[in-house]
Design an enzyme around this catalytic site. Structure first.
Site, mmCIF file in Angstrom:
data_model
loop_
_atom_site.group_PDB
_atom_site.id
_atom_site.type_symbol
_atom_site.label_atom_id
_atom_site.label_comp_id
_atom_site.label_asym_id
_atom_site.label_seq_id
_atom_site.Cartn_x
_atom_site.Cartn_y
_atom_site.Cartn_z
ATOM 1 N N THR A 1 0.837 -1.190 0.000
ATOM 2 C CA THR A 1 0.000 0.000 0.000
ATOM 3 C C THR A 1 0.880 1.250 0.000
ATOM 4 O O THR A 1 1.956 1.247 0.582
ATOM 5 C CB THR A 1 -0.841 -0.072 1.291
ATOM 6 O OG1 THR A 1 -1.757 -1.148 1.151
ATOM 7 C CG2 THR A 1 -1.606 1.198 1.573
ATOM 8 N N ARG B 1 -14.769 -6.603 -0.930
ATOM 9 C CA ARG B 1 -14.164 -6.261 0.367
ATOM 10 C C ARG B 1 -13.540 -4.852 0.294
ATOM 11 O O ARG B 1 -12.846 -4.519 -0.648
ATOM 12 C CB ARG B 1 -13.101 -7.300 0.713
ATOM 13 C CG ARG B 1 -12.361 -7.046 2.027
ATOM 14 C CD ARG B 1 -10.981 -6.532 1.794
ATOM 15 N NE ARG B 1 -10.221 -6.394 3.032
ATOM 16 C CZ ARG B 1 -9.118 -5.685 3.142
ATOM 17 N NH1 ARG B 1 -8.621 -5.079 2.088
ATOM 18 N NH2 ARG B 1 -8.500 -5.584 4.302
ATOM 19 N N VAL B 2 -13.816 -4.019 1.278
ATOM 20 C CA VAL B 2 -13.188 -2.697 1.369
ATOM 21 C C VAL B 2 -12.375 -2.662 2.653
ATOM 22 O O VAL B 2 -12.860 -3.073 3.711
ATOM 23 C CB VAL B 2 -14.253 -1.575 1.358
ATOM 24 C CG1 VAL B 2 -13.606 -0.217 1.613
ATOM 25 C CG2 VAL B 2 -14.994 -1.563 0.023
ATOM 26 N N GLY B 3 -11.131 -2.196 2.566
ATOM 27 C CA GLY B 3 -10.262 -2.177 3.740
ATOM 28 C C GLY B 3 -10.117 -0.801 4.362
ATOM 29 O O GLY B 3 -10.824 0.156 3.996
ATOM 30 N N ASP B 4 -9.191 -0.709 5.287
ATOM 31 C CA ASP B 4 -8.995 0.524 6.056
ATOM 32 C C ASP B 4 -8.542 1.713 5.212
ATOM 33 O O ASP B 4 -8.777 2.861 5.590
ATOM 34 C CB ASP B 4 -7.968 0.280 7.176
ATOM 35 C CG ASP B 4 -6.619 -0.176 6.622
ATOM 36 O OD1 ASP B 4 -6.610 -0.998 5.684
ATOM 37 O OD2 ASP B 4 -5.593 0.293 7.127
ATOM 38 N N THR C 1 -0.768 1.281 6.909
ATOM 39 C CA THR C 1 -0.830 0.056 6.110
ATOM 40 C C THR C 1 -0.864 -1.116 7.076
ATOM 41 O O THR C 1 -0.203 -1.089 8.115
ATOM 42 C CB THR C 1 0.371 -0.065 5.154
ATOM 43 O OG1 THR C 1 0.273 -1.311 4.450
ATOM 44 C CG2 THR C 1 1.702 -0.030 5.882
ATOM 45 N N GLY C 2 -1.660 -2.106 6.773
ATOM 46 C CA GLY C 2 -1.749 -3.234 7.693
ATOM 47 C C GLY C 2 -2.957 -4.088 7.372
ATOM 48 O O GLY C 2 -3.586 -3.922 6.320
ATOM 49 N N GLY D 1 -6.326 -4.652 7.170
ATOM 50 C CA GLY D 1 -7.361 -3.626 7.168
ATOM 51 C C GLY D 1 -8.468 -3.838 8.172
ATOM 52 O O GLY D 1 -8.956 -2.881 8.792
#
Ligand code: ASP
Length: 285
Positions: A151, A179-182, A202-203, A205
């Site tokens: 990211t 899927r939507v992440g952080d 970054t990580g 999510g």
């Protein structure tokens, strides 16, 4: 990779020195990284389990906490600029999927065919992830000859002391479509407030959303008055409590920088107004 990060830092420093606002600089730096095939954003982003590219991005301006984000955007090279347009347009903060794509088209962003964003390295990565039945993060294994290192994000403090943050990603390799992440979530992947700090994360999510990592750094600075490094490490610890590792980059109102990580490695860098640059990968660098 290190060379590209050093070039990004030099470009960002030049822009800031010439008086560009922080929010323009973080957008410009993230656009550059989105166009680079070695990062997990825009061109060369990871693939979902169905082999598609679904992009998340968010941006926040510390001057007034204006924010914009897109989730699951398909068919555009620069989701960060679509997120910026969501912010500037002002009606909404987060647009997802086909609605985000329709907004981008209506704003005149040039569509990029999905296949033009997909690299061979990402196809191979998806095959490996499928074989292992794993949902894979770029930063998880720095030793693996992975096609990319994650990211992208940028934080900046400009000449007038204003802060901004921006984050962009393809998410996790082999993630479920939709899927939507952080990275699309203000307060989890991105935060900026001139009073406190600008943060890009970054990580994993899901854990970063549950720990509201980016906002947690802000909250610690406001409520406990601790320093940025302590606030950033504590926010990552809360994500670890939720089962997620990763890292973040942050700058505070006084220009102090923190870039802690709990993952094995994270390509990251910083540059100060006297042009002292630092690029590193591992936690102890
Ligand atoms: N945080 C991103 C996500 O969960 C992935 C990453 O940063 O590697 O979508």
């Amino acid at each position: 990779m290190r060379e590209e990060l050093a070039a990004c830092l030099a470009d960002g420093e030049r822009r800031l020195r010439s008086g560009e606002p922080a929010v323009d600089v973080v957008e410009a730096v993230v656009r550059r990284l989105e166009a680079h095939p070695l990062f997990n954003a825009g061109l060369g982003a990871v693939l979902t389990s169905s082999g598609d590219v679904e992009l998340d991005a968010s941006i926040m301006d510390g001057r007034d906490r204006a924010a914009g984000a897109v989730g699951g955007l398909r068919g555009f090279l620069h989701p960060i600029s679509v997120a910026r347009r969501v912010m500037d347009q002002g009606d909404h903060v987060l647009l997802v999927g086909e609605g985000a794509a329709a907004f981008a088209r209506a704003c005149g962003f040039e569509a990029t065919p999905d296949r033009a964003l997909v690299t061979d390295a990402r196809r191979r990565q998806l095959e490996r992830a499928r074989e292992r039945a794993r949902i894979q993060r770029d930063h998880d294994d720095v030793a693996e000859p992975a096609p990319s290192r994650g990211t992208v994000g940028a934080v900046a403090r400009d000449c007038d002391g204003h802060l901004a943050a921006a984050t962009s990603t393809g998410g996790l390799a082999n993630q479920r479509p939709g899927r939507v992440g952080d990275s699309a979530v203000i307060g989890a992947g991105t935060w900026a407030d001139d009073a406190t700090c600008a943060v890009s994360t970054t990580g994993h999510g899901e854990a970063f959303i549950r720990a509201a990592v980016a906002h947690e750094v802000d909250a610690a600075l406001r409520r406990s008055g601790c320093d940025l490094e302590t606030a950033a490490r504590e926010a990552l610890r809360r994500a670890a409590d939720c089962g997620g590792t990763g890292g973040l980059i942050a700058v505070d109102a006084a220009g102090r920088i923190a870039m802690p990580l709990t993952a094995p490695g994270m390509f990251r860098g910083s540059i100060t107004s006297d042009a002292v640059a630092r690029v590193c990968v591992f936690g102890d660098e």
